[in-house]
Design a protein around this motif. Structure first.
Motif, PDB file in Angstrom:
ATOM      1  N   GLU A  45      31.402  44.259  48.242  1.00 29.17           N
ATOM      2  CA  GLU A  45      31.707  42.862  47.914  1.00 29.17           C
ATOM      3  C   GLU A  45      32.369  42.739  46.544  1.00 29.17           C
ATOM      4  O   GLU A  45      33.199  41.851  46.325  1.00 29.17           O
ATOM      5  CB  GLU A  45      30.437  42.011  47.976  1.00 29.17           C
ATOM      6  N   ALA A  46      31.993  43.629  45.634  1.00 29.55           N
ATOM      7  CA  ALA A  46      32.620  43.613  44.309  1.00 29.55           C
ATOM      8  C   ALA A  46      34.115  43.909  44.425  1.00 29.55           C
ATOM      9  O   ALA A  46      34.931  43.331  43.706  1.00 29.55           O
ATOM     10  CB  ALA A  46      31.943  44.622  43.386  1.00 29.55           C
ATOM     11  N   LYS A  47      34.463  44.791  45.351  1.00 27.71           N
ATOM     12  CA  LYS A  47      35.884  45.102  45.578  1.00 27.71           C
ATOM     13  C   LYS A  47      36.632  43.855  46.047  1.00 27.71           C
ATOM     14  O   LYS A  47      37.768  43.604  45.636  1.00 27.71           O
ATOM     15  CB  LYS A  47      36.018  46.223  46.619  1.00 27.71           C
ATOM     16  N   LYS A  48      35.980  43.075  46.923  1.00 22.23           N
ATOM     17  CA  LYS A  48      36.592  41.829  47.402  1.00 22.23           C
ATOM     18  C   LYS A  48      36.785  40.855  46.239  1.00 22.23           C
ATOM     19  O   LYS A  48      37.819  40.181  46.131  1.00 22.23           O
ATOM     20  CB  LYS A  48      35.730  41.178  48.485  1.00 22.23           C
ATOM     21  N   LEU A  49      35.763  40.793  45.371  1.00 19.41           N
ATOM     22  CA  LEU A  49      35.830  39.908  44.208  1.00 19.41           C
ATOM     23  C   LEU A  49      36.983  40.323  43.290  1.00 19.41           C
ATOM     24  O   LEU A  49      37.765  39.481  42.835  1.00 19.41           O
ATOM     25  CB  LEU A  49      34.501  39.947  43.455  1.00 19.41           C
ATOM     26  N   LEU A  50      37.101  41.619  43.046  1.00 18.97           N
ATOM     27  CA  LEU A  50      38.174  42.123  42.181  1.00 18.97           C
ATOM     28  C   LEU A  50      39.554  41.821  42.781  1.00 18.97           C
ATOM     29  O   LEU A  50      40.497  41.482  42.064  1.00 18.97           O
ATOM     30  CB  LEU A  50      38.006  43.630  41.953  1.00 18.97           C
ATOM     31  N   ALA A  51      39.638  41.937  44.099  1.00 13.41           N
ATOM     32  CA  ALA A  51      40.909  41.637  44.782  1.00 13.41           C
ATOM     33  C   ALA A  51      41.257  40.161  44.635  1.00 13.41           C
ATOM     34  O   ALA A  51      42.424  39.800  44.418  1.00 13.41           O
ATOM     35  CB  ALA A  51      40.805  42.017  46.259  1.00 13.41           C
ATOM     36  N   ASP A  52      40.234  39.298  44.734  1.00  9.33           N
ATOM     37  CA  ASP A  52      40.463  37.857  44.583  1.00  9.33           C
ATOM     38  C   ASP A  52      40.857  37.508  43.147  1.00  9.33           C
ATOM     39  O   ASP A  52      41.636  36.575  42.910  1.00  9.33           O
ATOM     40  CB  ASP A  52      39.215  37.077  45.002  1.00  9.33           C
ATOM     41  N   ILE A  53      40.297  38.267  42.197  1.00  3.03           N
ATOM     42  CA  ILE A  53      40.681  38.061  40.794  1.00  3.03           C
ATOM     43  C   ILE A  53      42.155  38.407  40.608  1.00  3.03           C
ATOM     44  O   ILE A  53      42.913  37.668  39.988  1.00  3.03           O
ATOM     45  CB  ILE A  53      39.805  38.927  39.853  1.00  3.03           C
ATOM     46  N   GLU A  54      42.550  39.529  41.173  1.00  2.00           N
ATOM     47  CA  GLU A  54      43.950  39.964  41.073  1.00  2.00           C
ATOM     48  C   GLU A  54      44.893  38.970  41.762  1.00  2.00           C
ATOM     49  O   GLU A  54      46.040  38.799  41.360  1.00  2.00           O
ATOM     50  CB  GLU A  54      44.125  41.355  41.695  1.00  2.00           C
TER      51      GLU A  54
END
Length: 201
Positions: A45-54
């Motif tokens: 889920e952290a990867k998804k969050l980082l992708a949304d940040i980008e």
């Protein structure tokens, strides 16, 4: 642009309700069920969050406490620095502080987070040491059974809880497949196999 929340608990069995009490305040909630020792960038889920940040759709992130980001001070500070560089406001609920004030780093936040991050890391090391000592003591007494650390379930309860794992193992499937299907660790699957085949060492 949105305000989101990141939640982490250590195991599949742990309840996230305490961290979700203010869920309605956020457009999205990301929930990881993994050890704090796993790097933030390696969590699903952290990867998804980082992708949304980008992608530019996240402007503010809330967490219940700083150890939700990690149990390693370097990992924690790396995540905080990344968010700062992206101008993402991080709010830590249990200390009531933002990482940024008027889009500038909050010096008090960084100091307190450094202290709390070190405490989280020491707590984890102490827990692992207590666990190791407990196992060594149990082995010396001849009472060590390989029970999962922190588990209070009886053998019968384990078999009931992980019925799908039991089914897979009885069908001759591999430990890795059984653990994946049953949503448990490889160690738990091994424990279940020992319970099903007590004569096998």
């Amino acid at each position: 642009m949105s305000k989101v929340k990141y939640i982490r608990v250590s195991t599949e069995e742990q309840n996230t309700a305490r961290q979700e009490v203010n869920a309605k305040e956020f457009s999205t909630i990301y929930i990881d069920k993994t050890s704090g020792s796993v790097q933030f960038t390696e969590r699903k889920e952290a990867k998804k969050l980082l992708a949304d940040i980008e992608s530019g759709i996240v402007t503010e992130i809330h967490i219940s406490s700083i150890d939700r980001l990690g149990r390693n001070i370097i990992d924690i500070l790396t995540v905080v620095e990344f968010l700062t560089q992206k101008s993402i406001k991080l709010f830590v609920e249990n200390i009531g502080m933002y990482s940024l004030i008027d889009n500038k780093p909050n010096p008090s936040f960084k100091m307190i987070v450094s202290v709390l991050g070190n405490v989280a890391e020491m707590e984890r090391l102490n827990m692992l040491e207590r666990q190791r000592q407990g196992i060594e003591l149990a082995k010396a007494k001849g009472t060590y059974t390989g029970r999962l650390f922190g588990s209070k379930m009886s053998d019968a309860e384990v078999l009931i809880k992980y019925k799908s794992v039991v089914k897979e193992l009885k069908n001759g499937e591999s430990l890795r497949r059984a653990s994946k299907i049953g949503g448990c660790s490889l160690g738990t699957a091994q424990k279940i196999q020992r319970l099903l085949n007590p004569a096998v060492i």
